[in-house]
Design a protein around this motif. Structure first.
Motif, PDB file in Angstrom:
ATOM      1  N   HIS A  33      13.231   6.998   6.346  1.00 56.54           N
ATOM      2  CA  HIS A  33      12.282   8.202   6.856  1.00 56.54           C
ATOM      3  C   HIS A  33      10.932   7.745   6.041  1.00 56.54           C
ATOM      4  CE1 HIS A  33      12.447  12.866   5.023  1.00 56.54           C
ATOM      5  NE2 HIS A  33      12.830  13.150   6.098  1.00 56.54           N
ATOM      6  N   ILE A  34      10.191   9.546   6.371  1.00 56.81           N
ATOM      7  CA  ILE A  34       8.969   8.955   6.009  1.00 56.81           C
ATOM      8  C   ILE A  34       9.023   8.774   4.781  1.00 56.81           C
ATOM      9  CG2 ILE A  34       8.253  11.637   5.586  1.00 56.81           C
ATOM     10  CD1 ILE A  34       5.321  11.104   6.580  1.00 56.81           C
ATOM     11  N   ASP A  35       9.479  10.150   3.368  1.00 53.67           N
ATOM     12  CA  ASP A  35       9.507   9.744   2.241  1.00 53.67           C
ATOM     13  C   ASP A  35      10.502   8.433   1.632  1.00 53.67           C
ATOM     14  OD1 ASP A  35       9.079  12.207   2.513  1.00 53.67           O
ATOM     15  OD2 ASP A  35      10.912  13.244   1.975  1.00 53.67           O
ATOM     16  N   GLU A  36      11.433   8.025   2.589  1.00 58.44           N
ATOM     17  CA  GLU A  36      11.797   6.138   2.175  1.00 58.44           C
ATOM     18  C   GLU A  36      10.387   5.801   1.876  1.00 58.44           C
ATOM     19  OE1 GLU A  36      16.349   5.829   3.540  1.00 58.44           O
ATOM     20  OE2 GLU A  36      14.970   6.428   5.284  1.00 58.44           O
ATOM     21  N   VAL A  37       9.832   5.718   2.956  1.00 60.22           N
ATOM     22  CA  VAL A  37       8.532   4.383   3.675  1.00 60.22           C
ATOM     23  C   VAL A  37       8.000   4.593   2.298  1.00 60.22           C
ATOM     24  CG1 VAL A  37       7.518   3.495   4.645  1.00 60.22           C
ATOM     25  CG2 VAL A  37       9.570   3.760   6.047  1.00 60.22           C
ATOM     26  N   ARG A  38       7.451   6.172   1.884  1.00 60.42           N
ATOM     27  CA  ARG A  38       6.124   6.842   0.995  1.00 60.42           C
ATOM     28  C   ARG A  38       6.987   5.766  -0.630  1.00 60.42           C
ATOM     29  NH1 ARG A  38       6.797  12.369   1.277  1.00 60.42           N
ATOM     30  NH2 ARG A  38       4.620  12.005   3.424  1.00 60.42           N
ATOM     31  N   GLU A  39       8.012   5.735  -0.945  1.00 68.54           N
ATOM     32  CA  GLU A  39       8.912   5.334  -2.387  1.00 68.54           C
ATOM     33  C   GLU A  39       7.628   3.814  -1.812  1.00 68.54           C
ATOM     34  OE1 GLU A  39      12.355   6.351  -2.870  1.00 68.54           O
ATOM     35  OE2 GLU A  39      12.154   8.338  -2.892  1.00 68.54           O
ATOM     36  N   LEU A  40       8.342   3.031  -1.212  1.00 68.96           N
ATOM     37  CA  LEU A  40       7.914   1.179  -1.134  1.00 68.96           C
ATOM     38  C   LEU A  40       6.410   1.079  -0.590  1.00 68.96           C
ATOM     39  CD1 LEU A  40      10.003   0.644   2.251  1.00 68.96           C
ATOM     40  CD2 LEU A  40      10.742   0.129  -0.164  1.00 68.96           C
ATOM     41  N   LEU A  41       5.634   2.390  -0.975  1.00 61.42           N
ATOM     42  CA  LEU A  41       3.961   1.897  -0.651  1.00 61.42           C
ATOM     43  C   LEU A  41       3.852   1.617  -2.050  1.00 61.42           C
ATOM     44  CD1 LEU A  41       2.413   4.825   1.458  1.00 61.42           C
ATOM     45  CD2 LEU A  41       3.062   2.491   2.495  1.00 61.42           C
ATOM     46  N   THR A  42       2.050   0.146  -1.688  1.00 59.88           N
ATOM     47  CA  THR A  42       1.201   0.369  -2.923  1.00 59.88           C
ATOM     48  C   THR A  42       0.220   0.925  -2.581  1.00 59.88           C
ATOM     49  OG1 THR A  42       1.219  -1.914  -2.191  1.00 59.88           O
ATOM     50  CG2 THR A  42       3.171  -2.082  -3.461  1.00 59.88           C
ATOM     51  N   ASP A  43      -1.418   0.432  -3.962  1.00 60.22           N
ATOM     52  CA  ASP A  43      -1.983  -0.125  -3.680  1.00 60.22           C
ATOM     53  C   ASP A  43      -2.565  -0.171  -1.865  1.00 60.22           C
ATOM     54  OD1 ASP A  43      -2.141   2.116  -5.931  1.00 60.22           O
ATOM     55  OD2 ASP A  43      -2.828   0.335  -7.363  1.00 60.22           O
ATOM     56  N   GLU A  44      -2.265  -0.868  -1.230  1.00 63.02           N
ATOM     57  CA  GLU A  44      -2.095  -2.074  -0.242  1.00 63.02           C
ATOM     58  C   GLU A  44      -1.483  -1.010   0.771  1.00 63.02           C
ATOM     59  OE1 GLU A  44      -2.516  -5.769  -1.214  1.00 63.02           O
ATOM     60  OE2 GLU A  44      -4.627  -6.046  -0.968  1.00 63.02           O
ATOM     61  N   GLY A  45      -0.175  -0.362   0.488  1.00 66.11           N
ATOM     62  CA  GLY A  45       0.688  -0.309   1.462  1.00 66.11           C
ATOM     63  C   GLY A  45       1.425  -0.985   1.364  1.00 66.11           C
ATOM     64  N   LEU A  46       1.968  -1.315   2.566  1.00 63.35           N
ATOM     65  CA  LEU A  46       3.395  -2.491   3.222  1.00 63.35           C
ATOM     66  C   LEU A  46       3.242  -3.467   3.066  1.00 63.35           C
ATOM     67  CD1 LEU A  46       6.010  -0.453   5.268  1.00 63.35           C
ATOM     68  CD2 LEU A  46       5.314  -0.008   2.356  1.00 63.35           C
ATOM     69  N   VAL A  47       1.714  -3.768   3.623  1.00 61.01           N
ATOM     70  CA  VAL A  47       1.142  -5.151   3.618  1.00 61.01           C
ATOM     71  C   VAL A  47       0.079  -5.486   2.837  1.00 61.01           C
ATOM     72  CG1 VAL A  47       0.635  -6.667   5.360  1.00 61.01           C
ATOM     73  CG2 VAL A  47       2.494  -5.192   6.339  1.00 61.01           C
ATOM     74  N   PRO A  48       0.116  -6.817   2.094  1.00 57.80           N
ATOM     75  CA  PRO A  48      -0.877  -7.320   1.242  1.00 57.80           C
ATOM     76  C   PRO A  48      -2.125  -7.340   2.222  1.00 57.80           C
ATOM     77  CG  PRO A  48       0.926  -8.793   1.447  1.00 57.80           C
ATOM     78  CD  PRO A  48       1.576  -7.491   1.901  1.00 57.80           C
ATOM     79  N   SER A  49      -2.704  -6.833   1.780  1.00 57.33           N
ATOM     80  CA  SER A  49      -3.920  -7.595   2.531  1.00 57.33           C
ATOM     81  C   SER A  49      -4.706  -9.127   2.499  1.00 57.33           C
ATOM     82  CB  SER A  49      -5.497  -6.785   1.699  1.00 57.33           C
ATOM     83  OG  SER A  49      -6.129  -7.274   0.802  1.00 57.33           O
ATOM     84  N   GLU A  50      -4.267 -10.060   1.702  1.00 57.65           N
ATOM     85  CA  GLU A  50      -4.375 -11.383   1.229  1.00 57.65           C
ATOM     86  C   GLU A  50      -3.062 -11.766   1.426  1.00 57.65           C
ATOM     87  OE1 GLU A  50      -6.700 -12.776   0.873  1.00 57.65           O
ATOM     88  OE2 GLU A  50      -8.462 -11.649   0.736  1.00 57.65           O
ATOM     89  N   PRO A  51      -2.620 -13.000   2.194  1.00 59.08           N
ATOM     90  CA  PRO A  51      -1.602 -13.628   2.284  1.00 59.08           C
ATOM     91  C   PRO A  51      -1.196 -14.483   0.631  1.00 59.08           C
ATOM     92  CG  PRO A  51      -2.945 -15.033   3.172  1.00 59.08           C
ATOM     93  CD  PRO A  51      -3.792 -13.541   2.650  1.00 59.08           C
ATOM     94  N   PRO A  52       0.544 -13.661   0.642  1.00 57.99           N
ATOM     95  CA  PRO A  52       1.265 -14.450  -0.490  1.00 57.99           C
ATOM     96  C   PRO A  52       0.677 -15.891  -0.934  1.00 57.99           C
ATOM     97  CG  PRO A  52       3.068 -14.573   0.965  1.00 57.99           C
ATOM     98  CD  PRO A  52       1.498 -14.058   2.015  1.00 57.99           C
ATOM     99  N   VAL A  53       0.718 -16.128  -2.885  1.00 57.15           N
ATOM    100  CA  VAL A  53       1.056 -17.472  -2.803  1.00 57.15           C
ATOM    101  C   VAL A  53       1.363 -18.347  -2.868  1.00 57.15           C
ATOM    102  CG1 VAL A  53      -0.191 -19.088  -4.664  1.00 57.15           C
ATOM    103  CG2 VAL A  53      -1.748 -16.616  -4.422  1.00 57.15           C
ATOM    104  N   THR A  54       2.210 -18.898  -2.419  1.00 58.89           N
ATOM    105  CA  THR A  54       3.134 -19.852  -2.349  1.00 58.89           C
ATOM    106  C   THR A  54       2.981 -21.377  -3.009  1.00 58.89           C
ATOM    107  OG1 THR A  54       2.578 -21.062  -0.522  1.00 58.89           O
ATOM    108  CG2 THR A  54       4.130 -19.170  -0.534  1.00 58.89           C
TER     109      THR A  54
END
Length: 97
Positions: free
Chosen positions: A76-97
Motif C-alpha cells: 500500500h502507498i502508506d506502507e511504502v511511504r514509511e520506508l522512504l528516506t531522504d533519498e527515497g528507497l534507493v540510495p544515490s551511491e552504491p553501498p560500501v562493502t
C-alpha cells in the motif's frame, strides 16, 4: 549490490544499474508525495521489474545480507511511504562493502 524484494527474494544487481533505479525511485517518490495511487502502483511495478530484469536471483539457501530492501508488489502507498528516506528507497551511491 544485493536487493531484497519483500516476500520474493534477493537479487544481485550491478552498481551500473543504480542510475536507472534512482530514476524509477524518483518517479515513485513523486507519486507518493502526490498521493497518486495509480502512478504509485505503476512506478512501484516498474522499479521492481527493473530489479528483476537487471539482477540475478540469489539462491534461497545463500545467507547474504541485503544492501537494500524494497516493498512487495501489492504494498500500500502508506506502507511504502514509511520506508522512504531522504533519498527515497534507493540510495544515490552504491553501498560500501
Amino acid at each position: 549490490m544485493i536487493i531484497r524484494i519483500m516476500g520474493e527474494g534477493q537479487f544481485e544487481v550491478d552498481d551500473t544499474h543504480l542510475t536507472e533505479l534512482n530514476r524509477l525511485d524518483d518517479v515513485l517518490g513523486e507519486a507518493i508525495e502526490g498521493g497518486d495511487d495509480d502512478t504509485f502502483r505503476a512506478a512501484l511495478g516498474a522499479l521492481l521489474a527493473e530489479v528483476r530484469r537487471a539482477g540475478s536471483p540469489v539462491a534461497d539457501d545463500a545467507l547474504v545480507d541485503s544492501d537494500l530492501v524494497l516493498p512487495y508488489d501489492e504494498a500500500h502507498i502508506d506502507e511504502v511511504r514509511e520506508l522512504l528516506t531522504d533519498e527515497g528507497l534507493v540510495p544515490s551511491e552504491p553501498p560500501v562493502t
